[in-house]
Write a protein that holds these residues in place. Structure first.
Motif, short mmCIF file in Angstrom:
data_model
loop_
_atom_site.label_atom_id
_atom_site.label_comp_id
_atom_site.label_asym_id
_atom_site.label_seq_id
_atom_site.Cartn_x
_atom_site.Cartn_y
_atom_site.Cartn_z
N HIS A 147 0.82 -1.20 0.00
CA HIS A 147 0.00 0.00 0.00
C HIS A 147 0.86 1.26 0.00
CE1 HIS A 147 -3.50 2.49 0.63
NE2 HIS A 147 -2.90 3.07 1.65
N GLU A 206 0.71 4.42 -2.74
CA GLU A 206 0.59 5.84 -2.46
C GLU A 206 1.76 6.62 -3.08
OE1 GLU A 206 -1.85 7.47 -1.26
OE2 GLU A 206 -3.06 5.73 -0.75
N THR A 225 0.61 14.77 0.27
CA THR A 225 -0.14 13.74 1.00
C THR A 225 -1.64 13.97 0.91
OG1 THR A 225 1.69 13.47 2.54
CG2 THR A 225 -0.45 12.66 3.26
N PHE A 264 -12.98 13.05 6.88
CA PHE A 264 -12.57 11.67 7.13
C PHE A 264 -11.39 11.28 6.25
CE2 PHE A 264 -12.78 7.19 5.91
CZ PHE A 264 -12.67 6.58 7.16
N ARG A 265 -11.47 11.61 4.96
CA ARG A 265 -10.41 11.22 4.03
C ARG A 265 -9.12 11.97 4.32
NH1 ARG A 265 -8.93 8.15 1.92
NH2 ARG A 265 -8.82 8.43 -0.33
N GLN A 303 -8.14 13.05 7.32
CA GLN A 303 -7.55 12.45 8.51
C GLN A 303 -6.98 11.07 8.21
OE1 GLN A 303 -6.90 13.72 11.55
NE2 GLN A 303 -5.81 11.77 11.79
N GLU A 304 -7.64 10.33 7.33
CA GLU A 304 -7.14 9.02 6.95
C GLU A 304 -5.77 9.13 6.31
OE1 GLU A 304 -9.46 5.29 5.06
OE2 GLU A 304 -9.17 6.94 3.65
N ARG A 305 -5.60 10.12 5.45
CA ARG A 305 -4.31 10.32 4.80
C ARG A 305 -3.27 10.85 5.79
NH1 ARG A 305 -4.87 12.44 -1.39
NH2 ARG A 305 -6.28 10.80 -2.13
N ALA A 317 -3.14 10.21 8.92
CA ALA A 317 -2.73 9.08 9.76
C ALA A 317 -1.67 8.25 9.05
CB ALA A 317 -3.94 8.22 10.10
N GLY A 318 -1.72 8.24 7.72
CA GLY A 318 -0.75 7.46 6.96
C GLY A 318 0.67 7.99 7.08
N ASP A 331 -1.61 10.82 14.07
CA ASP A 331 -2.75 10.11 14.64
C ASP A 331 -2.48 9.89 16.12
OD1 ASP A 331 -5.17 8.95 14.75
OD2 ASP A 331 -4.66 7.18 13.55
#
Length: 249
Positions: free
Chosen positions: A110, A114, A129, A144-145, A147-149, A151-152, A156
């Motif tokens: 994954h 990215e 990012t 949401f998206r 924060q999801e990115r 966190a990557g 987080d």
């Protein structure tokens, strides 16, 4: 990609509709947008309720919209089904070097996916990012998206205590600025408050400021990955404020 294939039959149907039906002939990509969004949401609902019959029907509606957009592209000499499919193939080949590259492996990567996305030709080989999300995403889904990115790249908290404390801190900031009577400063504080009830668009006020902080946050991976979340957030905020006057008016 014509003839008796499923997509080929859908394209043939839309071509006939465009020839024989005035309403279908009058449609453009722009006039079809509201219906496309509606169909996507209906498909999402069908998937969420795990209803195979509804999913079948909604996927058919989505196929119709795909066929409409492709046929209109053909009519305008912009693209056709073959070009669209080849573009998709090339993208998947690039993004799965573990399957289609010289060093093939069976292990999914994954992080590699990215990285390849950031090097896409359409982005000029550079992509941040948080880049690439459509600005028309609903505000909650956008949040949401993002924060999801984030966190990557390490932004987080390990549990719910951290974000809860941050929510309380941001609400306190909004309350203090609201009491000051300075509307611009209140608006700036609302940018980072996840509990905003302002009539101002959450997309317009929260997105730019939050994204600005995250660009600074992700720009120094050593600092971001090794710092406590609260300290890292404040550090990124200071860097962001030093580069723009939006957050300090």
């Amino acid at each position: 990609m014509q003839g008796d294939s499923a997509l080929g039959r859908a394209l043939g149907l839309v071509r006939e509709l465009r020839q024989r039906c005035p309403w279908d002939r009058a449609q453009t990509p722009q006039t079809l947008r509201p219906y496309l969004v509606e169909e996507v949401l209906e498909l999402d609902h069908a998937i969420g309720t795990d209803d195979p019959d509804a999913m079948r029907d909604e996927l058919g509606d989505m196929l119709l919209h795909l066929a409409f957009q492709i046929v209109i592209g053909e009519e305008r000499s912009q693209f056709n089904a073959e070009v669209v499919t080849h573009t998709l193939e090339e993208k998947m080949w690039r993004r799965h070097p573990n399957l289609f590259g010289e060093a093939r492996t069976s292990q999914a990567d994954h992080a590699g996916w990215e990285l390849v996305k950031r090097r896409e030709p359409r982005t000029g080989g550079k992509r941040g990012t948080l880049a690439g999300l459509p600005p028309t995403l609903p505000p909650l889904l956008m949040a949401f998206r993002l924060q999801e990115r984030a966190a990557g790249i390490g932004f987080d908290w390990p549990d719910a205590a951290g974000p809860m404390a941050k929510v309380k801190e941001e609400i306190g900031e909004v309350e203090r600025e609201a009491g000051s009577g300075k509307r611009s400063r209140t608006r700036s504080a609302i940018c980072c408050s996840p509990s905003s009830t302002s009539r101002a668009s959450s997309r317009s006020i929260r997105g730019p400021r939050w994204s600005g902080r995250m660009r600074n946050f992700s720009g120094d991976s050593r600092r971001s990955r090794n710092s406590p979340m609260s300290a890292a957030w404040k550090w990124a905020a200071r860097r962001w404020k030093s580069s723009t006057s939006c957050g300090t008016r």
